[in-house]
Design an enzyme around this catalytic site. Structure first.
Site, PDB file in Angstrom:
ATOM      1  N   HIS A  44       0.826  -1.220   0.000  1.00 31.70           N
ATOM      2  CA  HIS A  44       0.000   0.000   0.000  1.00 31.70           C
ATOM      3  C   HIS A  44       0.857   1.265   0.000  1.00 31.70           C
ATOM      4  O   HIS A  44       0.406   2.339   0.401  1.00 31.70           O
ATOM      5  CB  HIS A  44      -0.936   0.071   1.234  1.00 31.70           C
ATOM      6  CG  HIS A  44      -2.061  -0.913   1.225  1.00 31.70           C
ATOM      7  ND1 HIS A  44      -2.486  -1.558   2.362  1.00 31.70           N
ATOM      8  CD2 HIS A  44      -2.841  -1.354   0.214  1.00 31.70           C
ATOM      9  CE1 HIS A  44      -3.483  -2.366   2.061  1.00 31.70           C
ATOM     10  NE2 HIS A  44      -3.719  -2.261   0.761  1.00 31.70           N
ATOM     11  N   GLU A  69      -4.856   6.697  -5.396  1.00 32.62           N
ATOM     12  CA  GLU A  69      -3.692   5.933  -5.854  1.00 32.62           C
ATOM     13  C   GLU A  69      -3.396   6.171  -7.338  1.00 32.62           C
ATOM     14  O   GLU A  69      -2.234   6.286  -7.717  1.00 32.62           O
ATOM     15  CB  GLU A  69      -3.924   4.439  -5.598  1.00 32.62           C
ATOM     16  CG  GLU A  69      -3.749   4.080  -4.126  1.00 32.62           C
ATOM     17  CD  GLU A  69      -4.195   2.666  -3.800  1.00 32.62           C
ATOM     18  OE1 GLU A  69      -5.375   2.355  -4.047  1.00 32.62           O
ATOM     19  OE2 GLU A  69      -3.382   1.893  -3.302  1.00 32.62           O
TER      20      GLU A  69
END
Ligand code: ADP
Length: 407
Positions: free
Chosen positions: A188, A392
């Site tokens: 992540h 993201e």
């Protein structure tokens, strides 16, 4: 300049196209010109495609059974064909950014894709067998479409954690493990890095002087302790199985349980893999679902097993937040992001409650009021509490742009 982002997951391919006006990075994430997603569901022979453009055109389609490669080519062709057309031809795409899950010990930052980079991504599939092969396939697909003149950048989910000190990344096992690459990598990273930078913007502080804990709570979940802009500890490890209890992953458990399941229950390695990744966590413990919304609904009808599952989830979350503190030596802000972090005020309140002794004070109204990129602590709180919408894809586009313009 148009940048295509490719974000391949185990059962989905997300993609979007950004336009950067004037060839420089805007301070706030722009709306993508085009967003596309394919989902492949286990046991279903067709793939579902969904495309949305900034002008409001939407395409929803089920594709006849084909390969993942061909499905993805079809998705990308909607960029310049049909109602969802936003460019005249693929040549308009100047740059492609790919999310690559595992960069091993080698890649400490994003890189321009070369034959050697592709070979290394393939080699690292040993550590990320579900993700790295589909990430590599994404690179091959865009090469097929755009030829090899269009630069492609690989943005690694592990790279942000390349700064972990050895004491945080070495397992207390055998020294040979380290030599074999068995160590903690963390994941992540693209989201953790984005949230750290966004937190500094929101707080109007210099990231180089901030001590942050970022809680990325989606289906997969991990924490990152970020000191002066760099990751100094994290909860995921050699694989994304370690750490927090997740939607359907167990997170950290006593390895003795695995020995027992192998010895007494006759599990095969594949069964164990499936069990720990797909049938544990909120799903396994509640018997209801991996989705927090379903757990909340079950609790509302008096389901005690679901309630207990949530209590374990919260206990583990608090426990790991506490475990991040020593690496920081203090805390300026606690950040919540991803599906649960952004949308579940009750989880944020429960996570914060035991840390009131640090002088952390949550404003209940701000917490309940669907905050986005906002500080939800009271003015006199000694620790800021932020809710940040993780972006993201935009972070991948920014990284690709940065690497491309500074190479
Ligand atoms: P992924 O890791 O798949 O990218 P997401 O970040 O999209 O996951 O998070 C998915 C999870 O977020 C869902 O499983 C659900 O538990 C949670 N979630 C999403 N919206 C809400 C909501 N409004 N309330 C509570 N939980 C939510």
């Amino acid at each position: 300049m148009k940048i295509l982002v490719m974000n391949a997951g185990s059962s989905s391919q997300k993609s979007c196209l950004y336009e950067l006006p004037g060839g420089s990075l805007p301070e706030h994430p722009p709306e993508p010109l085009w967003e596309g997603q394919i989902t492949w569901v286990e046991g279903v022979d067709h793939a579902s495609v969904k495309v949305k453009t900034h002008q409001g055109h939407v395409l929803k389609q089920d594709l006849p059974p084909q390969s993942r490669f061909d499905d993805t080519l079809k998705l990308l062709k909607t960029l310049w064909t049909g109602d969802t057309q936003v460019i005249r031809s693929p040549e308009e795409i100047a740059l492609v950014g790919h999310r690559v899950v595992h960069g091993g010990s080698h890649y400490r930052q994003s890189v321009v894709v070369t034959a050697a980079v592709k070979a290394e991504i393939e080699r690292l599939a040993e550590f990320a067998p579900v993700h790295n092969p589909v990430n590599l396939e994404g690179i091959q697909i865009t090469e097929t479409l755009l030829g090899n003149q269009t630069p492609q950048v690989a943005v690694f989910d592990t790279a942000f954690h390349a700064t972990l000190p050895p004491a945080a990344y070495i397992y207390p096992g055998r020294y040979e493990w380290l030599e074999q690459g068995i160590r903690r990598y963390g994941f992540h990273g693209i989201s953790h890095q984005y949230c750290a930078q966004r937190a500094a913007q929101i707080l109007q502080r210099d990231l180089a002087n901030l001590r942050l804990i970022n809680c990325h709570l989606g289906n997969g979940a991990s924490l990152s302790a970020i000191r002066n802009g760099v990751s100094v500890d994290t909860t995921m490890g050699f694989t994304p199985l370690e750490g927090l209890m997740m939607g359907s992953r167990s997170g950290s458990i006593d390895p003795g349980i695995i020995i027992r399941l192998l010895r007494q229950e006759g599990y095969t390695v594949d069964q164990l893999d499936h069990l720990l990744n797909n049938d544990c966590g909120l799903e396994g413990l509640s018997g209801v679902s991996n989705d927090l919304r379903d757990i909340d609904a079950a609790i509302a009808t008096g389901n005690q097993q679901a309630e207990q599952a949530l209590e374990v989830y919260i206990h583990r979350l608090r426990w790991h937040i506490g475990a991040m503190l020593p690496s920081l030596g203090g805390l300026d802000a606690l950040i919540f992001t991803a599906g649960i972090g952004e949308n579940a005020p009750q989880i944020r309140a429960a996570a914060c409650a035991p840390f009131e002794f640090l002088g952390l004070k949550l404003d209940p109204e701000k917490n309940a009021n669907r905050p986005v990129d906002q500080d939800i602590a009271t003015p006199d709180s000694a620790v800021r509490v932020l809710v940040i919408h993780t972006q993201e894809d935009w972070a991948i586009a920014q990284e690709a742009w940065r690497i491309y313009t500074t190479r």
